[in-house]
Design a protein around this motif. Structure first.
Motif, PDB file in Angstrom:
ATOM      1  N   ALA A 113       0.835  -1.208   0.000  1.00 20.45           N
ATOM      2  CA  ALA A 113       0.000   0.000   0.000  1.00 20.45           C
ATOM      3  C   ALA A 113       0.868   1.255   0.000  1.00 20.45           C
ATOM      4  O   ALA A 113       0.601   2.212  -0.735  1.00 20.45           O
ATOM      5  CB  ALA A 113      -0.945  -0.004   1.199  1.00 20.45           C
ATOM      6  N   VAL A 114       1.919   1.251   0.818  1.00 17.16           N
ATOM      7  CA  VAL A 114       2.802   2.422   0.881  1.00 17.16           C
ATOM      8  C   VAL A 114       3.509   2.594  -0.467  1.00 17.16           C
ATOM      9  O   VAL A 114       3.659   3.708  -0.980  1.00 17.16           O
ATOM     10  CB  VAL A 114       3.846   2.295   2.025  1.00 17.16           C
ATOM     11  CG1 VAL A 114       4.800   3.479   2.021  1.00 17.16           C
ATOM     12  CG2 VAL A 114       3.153   2.203   3.379  1.00 17.16           C
ATOM     13  N   GLU A 116       2.379   1.689  -3.398  1.00 20.85           N
ATOM     14  CA  GLU A 116       1.372   2.176  -4.330  1.00 20.85           C
ATOM     15  C   GLU A 116       1.203   3.697  -4.217  1.00 20.85           C
ATOM     16  O   GLU A 116       1.214   4.421  -5.220  1.00 20.85           O
ATOM     17  CB  GLU A 116       0.056   1.444  -4.019  1.00 20.85           C
ATOM     18  CG  GLU A 116      -1.189   1.966  -4.694  1.00 20.85           C
ATOM     19  CD  GLU A 116      -1.217   1.677  -6.166  1.00 20.85           C
ATOM     20  OE1 GLU A 116      -0.435   0.822  -6.610  1.00 20.85           O
ATOM     21  OE2 GLU A 116      -1.998   2.330  -6.881  1.00 20.85           O
ATOM     22  N   LEU A 117       1.068   4.182  -2.980  1.00 20.49           N
ATOM     23  CA  LEU A 117       0.882   5.620  -2.765  1.00 20.49           C
ATOM     24  C   LEU A 117       2.137   6.388  -3.175  1.00 20.49           C
ATOM     25  O   LEU A 117       2.056   7.473  -3.747  1.00 20.49           O
ATOM     26  CB  LEU A 117       0.536   5.890  -1.297  1.00 20.49           C
ATOM     27  CG  LEU A 117      -0.819   5.315  -0.843  1.00 20.49           C
ATOM     28  CD1 LEU A 117      -0.977   5.436   0.672  1.00 20.49           C
ATOM     29  CD2 LEU A 117      -1.975   6.000  -1.556  1.00 20.49           C
ATOM     30  N   LEU A 120       2.240   6.884  -6.796  1.00 20.88           N
ATOM     31  CA  LEU A 120       1.304   7.940  -7.200  1.00 20.88           C
ATOM     32  C   LEU A 120       1.881   9.319  -6.914  1.00 20.88           C
ATOM     33  O   LEU A 120       1.669  10.257  -7.676  1.00 20.88           O
ATOM     34  CB  LEU A 120      -0.040   7.763  -6.486  1.00 20.88           C
ATOM     35  CG  LEU A 120      -0.867   6.554  -6.923  1.00 20.88           C
ATOM     36  CD1 LEU A 120      -2.102   6.407  -6.050  1.00 20.88           C
ATOM     37  CD2 LEU A 120      -1.269   6.668  -8.386  1.00 20.88           C
TER      38      LEU A 120
ATOM     39  N   ALA B  55      -5.495   1.553  -0.427  1.00 16.46           N
ATOM     40  CA  ALA B  55      -4.115   1.736   0.033  1.00 16.46           C
ATOM     41  C   ALA B  55      -4.076   2.741   1.186  1.00 16.46           C
ATOM     42  O   ALA B  55      -3.397   2.520   2.198  1.00 16.46           O
ATOM     43  CB  ALA B  55      -3.230   2.194  -1.115  1.00 16.46           C
ATOM     44  N   VAL B  59      -2.842   1.827   5.095  1.00 20.14           N
ATOM     45  CA  VAL B  59      -1.748   2.494   5.811  1.00 20.14           C
ATOM     46  C   VAL B  59      -2.265   3.126   7.104  1.00 20.14           C
ATOM     47  O   VAL B  59      -1.629   3.008   8.159  1.00 20.14           O
ATOM     48  CB  VAL B  59      -1.058   3.550   4.912  1.00 20.14           C
ATOM     49  CG1 VAL B  59       0.027   4.283   5.697  1.00 20.14           C
ATOM     50  CG2 VAL B  59      -0.467   2.893   3.675  1.00 20.14           C
TER      51      VAL B  59
END
Lengths: 205, 78
Positions: A113-114, A116-117, A120, B55, B59
């Motif tokens: 997730a980190v 992915e961000l 972006l 996401a 987090v």
């Protein structure tokens, strides 16, 4: 002004469904990368060497990512140092520190997730999609080691039995590591099946 | 801290960072973090199949525990 929660967005936030979507999407995106590394007609492409201009771009990606991540660490009061590198044709950024389990999560879910961000954030700043690879607390590095060992062991097995072996389903990141280990052992491997149950098959020479 | 973390994460990925607002609300069943962004950025924070929203939630949960909800608020008039 009338305000309303975005129902579709909230639906998409259901954890189970969401986790699957992340993996599937990651698969389509990274699948192409993985394919490029697989043997094609017996000819194996080596890692692409980025041009000088590309190298500068990748270094810039790393710096944008580092700023974004550093901000997060500061706010969350987590201790970590950020290392930047270029591996093949991607920026590689690692957060190293003693207590980063929180940011890795079960099976690296939070790490994904980190990442992915962070990709972006790079896209926003540069206008270009990023394939930046993030590691946190050495999670990917350890996984790489495990999978390389698995690939080597499987290659030995296939050599001695002369029959193909099918491995468990893995993510594109994981399959690529196994393909590399198999190729290093002098055998041929391919991926079969659809995400998320796509798996590596190792063939005898 | 969670508000600030979410604010930072969202600000970094939108075209209009100055219009990002995160508000914390306490509800009986836990905390809700409401995120407001420029209307043009809403799609960006949701992402394809809700991937970006997922996401962000992943987090924030990792930093703050399970009882936190992240709501993306649509400010476009109906």
């Amino acid at each position: 002004m009338s305000q309303s929660s975005v129902e579709s967005a909230v639906d998409d936030l259901e954890p189970d469904e969401g986790a699957e979507a992340v993996e599937l999407d990651e698969g389509t995106e990274e699948g192409a990368d993985e394919g490029a590394e697989e043997s094609e007609g017996g000819r194996r492409r080596g890692p692409r060497k980025p041009s000088k201009a590309r190298l500068v771009e990748l270094e810039q990606e790393g710096e944008i990512a580092a700023d974004y991540l550093e901000g997060l660490l500061d706010i969350a009061d987590l201790d970590g140092d950020i290392d930047m590198d270029v591996e093949g044709d991607r920026a590689a950024v690692s957060i190293v520190g003693a207590d980063l389990k929180q940011l890795v999560g079960k099976d690296g879910q939070v790490l994904e997730a980190v990442q992915e961000l962070t990709r972006l954030a790079v896209l926003r700043a540069t206008g270009e999609r990023s394939r930046l690879m993030l590691d946190i607390g050495g999670f990917r590095a350890a996984r790489r080691e495990e999978l390389t060992e698995l690939g080597t062991k499987t290659a030995d097995e296939v050599k001695s039995t002369g029959t193909s072996v099918k491995l468990a389903p893995m993510t594109p990141f994981e399959r690529k590591i196994v393909h590399d280990a198999i190729a290093d052992a002098g055998l041929r491997s391919e991926s079969e099946g659809e995400e998320p149950s796509r798996r590596v098959v190792v063939h005898p020479a | 801290m969670l508000e600030d973390a979410l604010d930072h994460l969202v600000r970094g990925i939108v075209e209009h960072p100055d219009e990002v607002r995160v508000r914390e609300r306490n509800q009986r069943n836990g905390k809700v973090l409401e995120v407001r962004v420029h209307p043009d950025d809403l799609g960006k924070v949701i992402g394809r199949s809700g991937r970006t929203a997922t996401a962000l939630r992943t987090v924030i949960s990792a930093l703050g525990g399970r009882n936190i909800r992240v709501d993306l608020v649509d400010q476009r008039g109906r």
